[in-house]
Design a protein around this motif. Structure first.
Motif, PDB file in Angstrom:
ATOM      1  N   LEU A 693       0.901  -1.222  -0.073  1.00  0.00           N
ATOM      2  CA  LEU A 693      -0.003  -0.099  -0.014  1.00  0.00           C
ATOM      3  C   LEU A 693       1.173   1.195   0.031  1.00  0.00           C
ATOM      4  N   LEU A 694       0.383   2.042  -0.749  1.00  0.00           N
ATOM      5  CA  LEU A 694       1.051   3.550  -0.670  1.00  0.00           C
ATOM      6  C   LEU A 694       0.117   4.454  -0.391  1.00  0.00           C
ATOM      7  N   TYR A 695       0.741   5.531   0.374  1.00  0.00           N
ATOM      8  CA  TYR A 695      -0.370   6.548   0.873  1.00  0.00           C
ATOM      9  C   TYR A 695      -0.132   8.006   0.540  1.00  0.00           C
ATOM     10  N   GLN A 696      -1.080   8.577  -0.090  1.00  0.00           N
ATOM     11  CA  GLN A 696      -1.070   9.884  -0.706  1.00  0.00           C
ATOM     12  C   GLN A 696      -1.610  10.860   0.377  1.00  0.00           C
ATOM     13  N   PRO A 697      -1.217  11.638   0.909  1.00  0.00           N
ATOM     14  CA  PRO A 697      -1.406  12.800   1.874  1.00  0.00           C
ATOM     15  C   PRO A 697      -2.716  13.517   1.433  1.00  0.00           C
ATOM     16  N   PHE A 709      -4.736  10.263   4.859  1.00  0.00           N
ATOM     17  CA  PHE A 709      -4.107   9.639   3.665  1.00  0.00           C
ATOM     18  C   PHE A 709      -5.190   8.785   3.005  1.00  0.00           C
ATOM     19  N   GLU A 710      -5.023   8.767   1.594  1.00  0.00           N
ATOM     20  CA  GLU A 710      -5.864   7.749   0.784  1.00  0.00           C
ATOM     21  C   GLU A 710      -4.583   6.521   0.405  1.00  0.00           C
ATOM     22  N   ASN A 910      -0.213  15.489  -6.625  1.00  0.00           N
ATOM     23  CA  ASN A 910       1.055  15.708  -6.901  1.00  0.00           C
ATOM     24  C   ASN A 910       1.792  16.975  -6.118  1.00  0.00           C
ATOM     25  N   LEU A 911       0.845  17.998  -6.168  1.00  0.00           N
ATOM     26  CA  LEU A 911       1.300  19.180  -5.422  1.00  0.00           C
ATOM     27  C   LEU A 911       1.582  18.944  -4.036  1.00  0.00           C
ATOM     28  N   VAL A 912       0.931  18.447  -3.408  1.00  0.00           N
ATOM     29  CA  VAL A 912       0.966  17.997  -1.802  1.00  0.00           C
ATOM     30  C   VAL A 912       2.247  17.010  -1.748  1.00  0.00           C
ATOM     31  N   SER A 913       1.980  15.683  -2.467  1.00  0.00           N
ATOM     32  CA  SER A 913       2.831  14.766  -2.502  1.00  0.00           C
ATOM     33  C   SER A 913       2.658  13.632  -3.153  1.00  0.00           C
ATOM     34  N   ASP A 914       3.444  12.821  -3.874  1.00  0.00           N
ATOM     35  CA  ASP A 914       3.171  11.538  -4.632  1.00  0.00           C
ATOM     36  C   ASP A 914       2.890  10.721  -3.502  1.00  0.00           C
ATOM     37  N   LEU A 925       4.407  13.012   7.622  1.00  0.00           N
ATOM     38  CA  LEU A 925       3.498  13.651   8.615  1.00  0.00           C
ATOM     39  C   LEU A 925       4.082  14.350   9.802  1.00  0.00           C
ATOM     40  N   GLU A 926       5.212  13.856   9.999  1.00  0.00           N
ATOM     41  CA  GLU A 926       6.229  14.433  11.136  1.00  0.00           C
ATOM     42  C   GLU A 926       6.578  15.731  10.596  1.00  0.00           C
TER      43      GLU A 926
END
Length: 943
Positions: A693-697, A709-710, A910-914, A925-926
Motif C-alpha cells: 500500500l502507498l499512502y497519498q496525503p 491519507f488515501e 502531486n502538488l502536496v505529495s506523490d 506526517l512528522e
C-alpha cells in the motif's frame, strides 16, 4: 420353494385342499375317507382315475379298492405283486410301496397297471400318465395312493405338491382312525374288565370321557384352518375333561419367553402369574430337554419346592388350588414353537393313559402347525405369482405355455386363454435374428439360465423392450421338466435413460447442444476441415443487456428471452452448422466451410435478428448482441484455442461499446496472454505478499495540516514490472479474487492506522476505496468493525470511499451499506464525484462524510471558466448539504488557490505529495506537524 401358481390353478388347488380337509374331519372310517378323497381328486382336477391299495404281507400283494374314475370301467380285481423279480415290480405303485417315495410315469401303457384292462379297453380310456404315492402308518408304508390322467404332463410341480400334502393328510387321518380304534378297543376292554374285575363305573366313565375329549381334539386338528383357531379349540375342549381345570397355550418369542395366546379356565392375569412362576424351572426344563414335564403333586415335587416358587404357589393356591401340571412342547418345522400347559386341581391327574394320549395330541398339533406353514407358503407363492409386477410364464419341456400371471396379461395384452399351449414366439417383435435366439437357447442348455434385454411385441402390434430372465427346471433325477420366464417392461426405463442421455448433451432450457456435445461436434468439424482443407468459423455470441432483463423482469422472462433468441439463431444457420448454449446468455456457433467473408455475413445477420424487438409478457424488449469470431486454421487448430480466441474477440466488442462483431487479432492475443498471466499471478501475489500500500496525503486548506491519507494499492511484479491497479483489479473482479484483495487492503490500512495511533497520531485518517464487488457484501461492515476492534483503532479513523457511478447504479443498496457503515462508526466518502449523474436527494440521504471531486474536473479550472463554474457549484452544493469537499489530482499552486477561494476544504495530488510507502508517509506526517508546531504524543513523551 413352492412352485408359484396362476390365479385359477391356485383357486382349484386351495378348493381341493378344503374339500379333502372337510372329508378327513367328516369321514367315519378309513374306507369312507379314501373313497371321498378319490372322488374329490377326480371331480376337481385333471386326474381321471384315483384309487387306494393296501398290502397283504401274507400274500405279497397290494389290493386296490376305494376306486373313483371318470368314464372308467374298473375290473373287479385290481392287485399287484410285491415279490422281487415279478413283472409287477416295475409298476410305479410297487416302487412307491417298496421305497416309500412318490413315483411318476408319463407312459401309462408301459406300466403293469395297464394290464388290468384288455387292450381295446385300455385304448378307449386314453390314460397317459400315472402317479403313485406311499401311504404310511407310524412311519411304515402300508399302501399306495394311485392316480392316472389322460394328459402326459398332468403331474406338474404344483399338482405333485398338492398330492404329496393330501397323502400326508391321509397318513394323519389313518393315524387318527387307528387311535380312535385303540380308544374303542380300550373302551371295550375296560368294559370287559369291569365285568371281569369289578372295575368301578366311575373309572370307566373317566376313561371314556378322556378318549372322547381326545377325539374332539383330533377333529379340531383336522377342522381348524389357522393356528389361533386351533389353539383356542384345544384349550376349550381340554377343560371339558373333568380332570383338567385350566388349559393354556403359549408361543415362544425371539427372546425365548413364553407368551400366552390361548387359555380356558382362568383369567389372563392368573395365567400370567402361573406362566411367570413356571418359567423358572418347569418350562425351562421342558424347553431344555424338549420333552413333556409332568408334575403330579405340586406340594411334593422338587420342581415346585424351591424358595423362588413355593411361596408364590402358596399365595396362588387361595385363588387356583393347582395340584398337578402337564407342560408339553409344541413344534413347528422341527423347532420348539410353544407349550401346551394343563393344570389340575387334583393330584395325580396325569396318569400313564393320560400322558400317552396327550403325547399323541401334541404330535397331531405339531402336524397341524407344519401343515399351516405349508399352506401359508402355498398361498404366499400363489399371491406372489398373481400379484407380482413382473410378468411370469411357465413353459413345459416342449416350450409350450402352461401358466401365466396377471402381469403377463398387463404387459403383453394377451389373456391367459389366448396363450395357453402356445410357443412364446407369438410375442416375437421380429427385431432379433435367428442367431440371437440360437445363442440364447444354447446358453440356457449349457448354464440352465439366461437373462438379457429383448424386444417383444404387444398384442396391439407395438414393440416394447423388456428385461427377460429364463430359468430351466429339473426334477430330482435331473430331467428337464419346465422353464420359468420372468420379464419386466423397460419402456419407461428406456425413456428415462434417453432423457438422461439427452440432458447430458443438450441444454434443458433451449434444446440446443450443450458444452459437451459442442466440443464433440467441433472436434469432428475441425477434423473434416483438416482433411478437406477448408476454413471453419467459430463464433461467441453474447446477448447484451440480458442481466438487466433478469434483474428487472425476473428469471422467467429471462428464460423466455433466451428461448426466443435461440430459435432465431437456429433460423439463420445451415443444417451442418452447430448452435450451442454454454450457459447464461452465451452462445457458440460452429460454421464449417465458412471463410471470413461468410463469417462476416452471418455475423451481420445475427446482429440484425438480435436487435429485433422481443415480446415477453406483453412487454417489448430491445437488445443487441456482441460477437467474437475465430477462424480455423489461422487462429487455432483445436476447439480450446479457437474458443479462447473467439471469447477474447467478443469481450473486446463488449469493451468498445457492444452491438458489433470483431475477428480475433494478434493484438488481442497479446492482451489476452497478458490477462491470463496477470490472472494467474494474482493468487501468488496474495500468498507471497506481492502487494503493498502507498499512502497519498490529504492536506487541509484551512490550516495546511495533513488530515489523512488515501491508501493506494501497488503491485510490482518480478517479470511484468509495475502493474496498474485499473488493469489488475478489473481482472480480479472477473475471476473472483477481488474479495480477497479488498479485504487485504482494508486490514493492511487498519494495521497502519494502529501504528500511527500508537505513535500518537490520534486524528489522522486513512481512506480506502471500495470496489463494486466488496461493496455489495452484506457482511462487510461487521467484518471491518471487528477488525478495527481487534486492532484497537477508533472506527471514525477509517474512511470508506464509494465511487459515484457505483452509488448511482444501485442507490438503494448503497444507502443500506452506508447506513451499516455509519452504524459501526465509520465514515463514508463519495469518490470520483463529477463522473456520474448524482441525485441531490440521494446525496442528502447518504449523509456522506466528504465528496472527492474527480481529477478530470480539477484539471481545467484555471483555464476554462465553464469547468471552474462546475467545480464551484459542486463545492457549494456539498457545503449546502453539510458535506466537506476534497479535490483530487491537484498539481499546481493556481489550482490550489482557486479551490481555496471556492471554499474547498482539502486537496490531494502531486502538488502536496506523490503516493508514499508507509515509512515515507510517517516521515511526511512528522515534517508537516513540525512546520505547524504540532508534536506527536510519542515525541513529546520522549522529550
Amino acid at each position: 420353494m413352492p412352485i408359484p401358481l396362476p390365479d385359477n390353478r391356485s383357486s382349484d388347488i386351495l378348493l381341493i385342499r378344503n374339500y379333502c380337509s372337510h372329508a378327513i374331519s367328516r369321514s367315519g372310517d378309513e374306507g369312507e375317507l379314501f373313497a371321498n378323497i378319490c372322488a374329490i381328486i377326480v371331480r376337481h382336477s385333471r386326474i381321471r382315475m384315483a384309487c387306494t391299495g393296501f398290502a397283504n404281507p401274507s400274500e405279497n400283494l397290494i389290493r386296490f379298492d376305494n376306486k373313483s374314475g371318470e368314464e372308467i370301467d374298473f375290473p373287479e380285481k385290481m392287485s399287484l405283486s410285491t415279490t422281487a423279480g415279478h413283472p409287477d415290480a416295475e409298476s410305479v405303485a410297487v416302487k412307491a410301496f417298496s421305497t416309500g417315495k412318490a413315483f411318476w410315469n408319463r407312459d401309462f401303457g408301459s406300466d403293469p397297471v395297464s394290464a388290468w384292462w384288455p387292450e381295446n379297453a385300455s385304448n378307449e380310456i386314453s390314460l397317459r400318465s400315472l402317479a403313485a404315492l406311499p401311504l404310511h402308518e407310524n412311519g411304515k408304508t402300508i399302501g399306495v395312493f394311485l392316480l392316472a390322467s389322460a394328459e402326459p404332463d398332468a403331474f406338474d410341480p404344483a399338482l405333485r405338491g398338492l398330492l404329496a400334502e393330501i397323502a400326508d393328510d391321509m397318513d394323519f387321518a389313518v393315524a387318527n382312525f387307528r387311535r380312535e380304534q385303540i380308544r374303542m378297543n380300550a373302551e371295550r376292554e375296560l368294559r370287559r374288565l369291569y365285568v371281569e374285575s369289578s372295575v368301578t363305573e366311575s373309572e370307566i366313565r373317566r376313561l371314556n370321557q378322556l378318549y372322547t375329549t381326545m377325539g374332539y381334539c383330533n377333529q379340531a386338528i383336522a377342522r381348524c384352518k389357522t393356528q389361533d383357531e386351533l389353539f383356542g379349540e384345544i384349550c376349550r375342549i381340554a377343560v371339558q375333561y373333568d380332570t383338567i381345570d385350566i388349559a393354556w397355550i403359549g408361543v415362544m418369542d425371539r427372546a425365548q419367553h413364553l407368551i400366552p395366546v390361548a387359555m380356558e379356565g382362568a383369567s389372563p392375569e392368573i395365567i400370567a402369574k402361573i406362566g411367570e412362576m413356571m418359567t423358572t424351572h418347569i418350562i425351562r426344563q421342558a424347553v431344555r430337554d424338549d420333552r413333556p414335564v409332568w408334575i403330579q403333586d405340586c406340594a411334593g415335587d422338587p420342581a415346585c419346592d424351591c424358595d423362588a416358587i413355593m411361596p408364590r404357589w402358596q399365595c396362588l393356591a387361595d385363588e387356583q388350588p393347582i395340584c398337578a401340571i402337564a407342560c408339553l412342547p409344541l413344534h413347528k418345522n422341527g423347532e420348539i414353537a410353544g407349550m401346551l400347559v394343563l393344570h389340575a386341581f387334583k393330584a395325580g391327574a396325569f396318569d400313564i393313559v393320560v400322558q400317552k394320549l396327550l403325547k399323541e395330541l401334541t404330535a397331531g398339533i405339531d402336524f397341524a402347525l407344519d401343515n399351516y406353514v405349508r399352506n401359508e407358503k402355498l398361498q404366499l407363492s400363489a399371491d406372489m405369482f398373481t400379484q407380482s409386477n413382473e410378468g411370469m410364464m411357465l413353459l413345459d419341456d416342449a416350450c409350450r405355455i402352461v401358466m401365466v400371471n396377471q402381469a403377463f396379461t398387463r404387459i403383453t395384452g394377451y389373456d391367459r386363454a389366448e396363450v395357453m399351449g402356445c410357443n412364446p414366439r407369438i410375442l416375437s417383435s421380429g427385431r432379433h435374428d435367428r442367431a440371437f435366439y440360437e445363442a440364447m437357447w444354447n446358453e440356457i442348455r449349457e448354464k440352465g439360465c439366461w437373462q438379457g434385454e429383448i424386444w417383444n411385441m404387444h398384442k396391439n402390434g407395438t414393440s416394447y423392450p423388456e428385461w427377460l430372465s429364463i430359468q430351466a427346471m429339473y426334477d430330482p433325477s435331473g430331467k428337464l421338466t419346465h422353464y420359468i420366464g420372468l420379464f419386466s417392461d423397460m419402456t419407461e426405463r428406456k425413456k428415462a435413460q434417453d432423457q438422461i442421455q439427452w440432458l447430458a448433451h443438450f441444454d434443458a432450457l433451449t434444446g440446443l447442444p450443450n458444452r459437451t456435445l459442442l466440443h464433440e461436434r467441433c472436434r469432428q468439424a475441425i477434423s473434416l476441415a483438416q482433411r478437406s482443407r477448408k476454413p471453419l468459423a467459430l463464433m461467441f455470441v453474447d446477448l447484451d443487456g440480458f442481466k438487466q432483463v433478469n434483474d428487472t423482469l425476473g428469471h422467467k422472462a429471462g428464460d423466455e428471452l433466451l428461448r426466443l433468441f435461440a430459435a432465431r439463431l437456429e433460423g439463420v444457420v445451415r443444417d451442418q452448422d452447430t448452435v450451442s448454449r454454454q450457459g447464461g446468455d452465451e452462445f457458440v456457433l460452429v460454421l464449417p466451410d465458412t471463410d471470413t467473408s461468410g463469417a462476416a455475413h452471418i455475423a451481420g445477420k445475427l446482429l440484425a435478428i438480435a436487435s429485433e424487438p422481443y415480446r415477453i409478457d406483453e412487454q417489448e424488449l430491445n437488445l443487441s448482441a456482441s460477437i467474437g469470431i475465430a477462424m480455423y486454421p489461422y487462429d487455432g487448430t483445436d476447439f480450446e484455442t479457437l474458443s479462447c480466441c473467439a471469447d477474447t474477440a467478443m469481450y473486446r466488442v463488449k469493451q468498445n461499446g457492444r452491438a458489433h462483431f470483431r475477428f480475433f487479432t494478434t493484438e488481442m492475443q497479446a492482451s489476452s496472454t497478458r490477462t491470463h498471466l496477470i490472472g494467474g499471478a494474482l493468487q501468488n501475489a496474495l500468498e507471497d505478499n506481492g502487494f503493498s500500500l502507498l499512502y497519498q496525503p490529504i492536506l487541509s486548506l484551512e490550516n495546511r495540516t495533513v488530515t489523512g491519507f488515501e491508501a493506494l494499492l501497488h503491485w510490482e511484479h518480478p517479470q511484468l514490472g509495475t502493474i496498474a491497479p485499473d488493469e489488475f483489479l478489473r481482472i480480479a473482479e472477473s475471476n473472483g479474487q477481488i474479495m480477497a484483495i479488498g479485504q487485504w487492503v482494508i486490514r493492511t490500512a487498519i494495521g497502519q492506522l494502529r501504528a500511527w495511533h500508537e505513535a500518537g497520531e490520534d486524528a489522522v485518517t486513512i481512506s480506502v476505496n471500495l470496489s463494486a464487488i466488496p461493496f455489495h457484501d452484506r457482511n462487510l461492515p461487521k467484518r471491518i468493525a471487528q477488525w478495527l476492534s481487534e486492532a484497537g483503532v477508533p472506527p471514525e479513523r477509517l474512511v470508506l470511499e464509494m465511487p459515484e457511478t457505483v452509488v448511482m447504479e444501485k442507490p438503494h443498496d448503497a444507502i443500506g451499506a452506508v447506513d451499516a457503515f455509519h452504524a459501526a462508526g465509520m465514515k463514508v466518502a463519495i469518490d470520483r464525484f463529477g463522473t456520474g449523474y448524482s441525485s441531490i436527494a440521494i446525496l442528502r440521504r447518504l449523509g456522506a462524510y466528504s465528496l472527492k471531486i474527480d481529477p478530470s474536473c480539477i484539471r481545467e479550472v484555471t483555464v476554462d471558466d465553464e469547468a471552474a463554474t462546475i467545480v464551484r457549484a459542486m463545492i457549494s452544493l456539498a457545503g449546502a448539504l453539510g458535506i466537506r469537499t476534497v479535490a483530487e489530482g491537484v498539481e499546481t499552486a493556481g489550482q490550489m488557490r482557486f479551490l481555496e477561494q471556492a471554499g474547498c476544504k482539502a486537496i490531494q495530488g502531486n502538488l502536496v505529495s506523490d503516493a508514499l510507502d508507509a515509512g515515507a508517509a510517517s516521515e511526511f506526517l512528522e515534517r508537516n506537524r513540525a512546520r505547524q508546531g504540532v508534536k506527536s504524543r510519542t515525541m513529546t513523551e520522549k522529550r
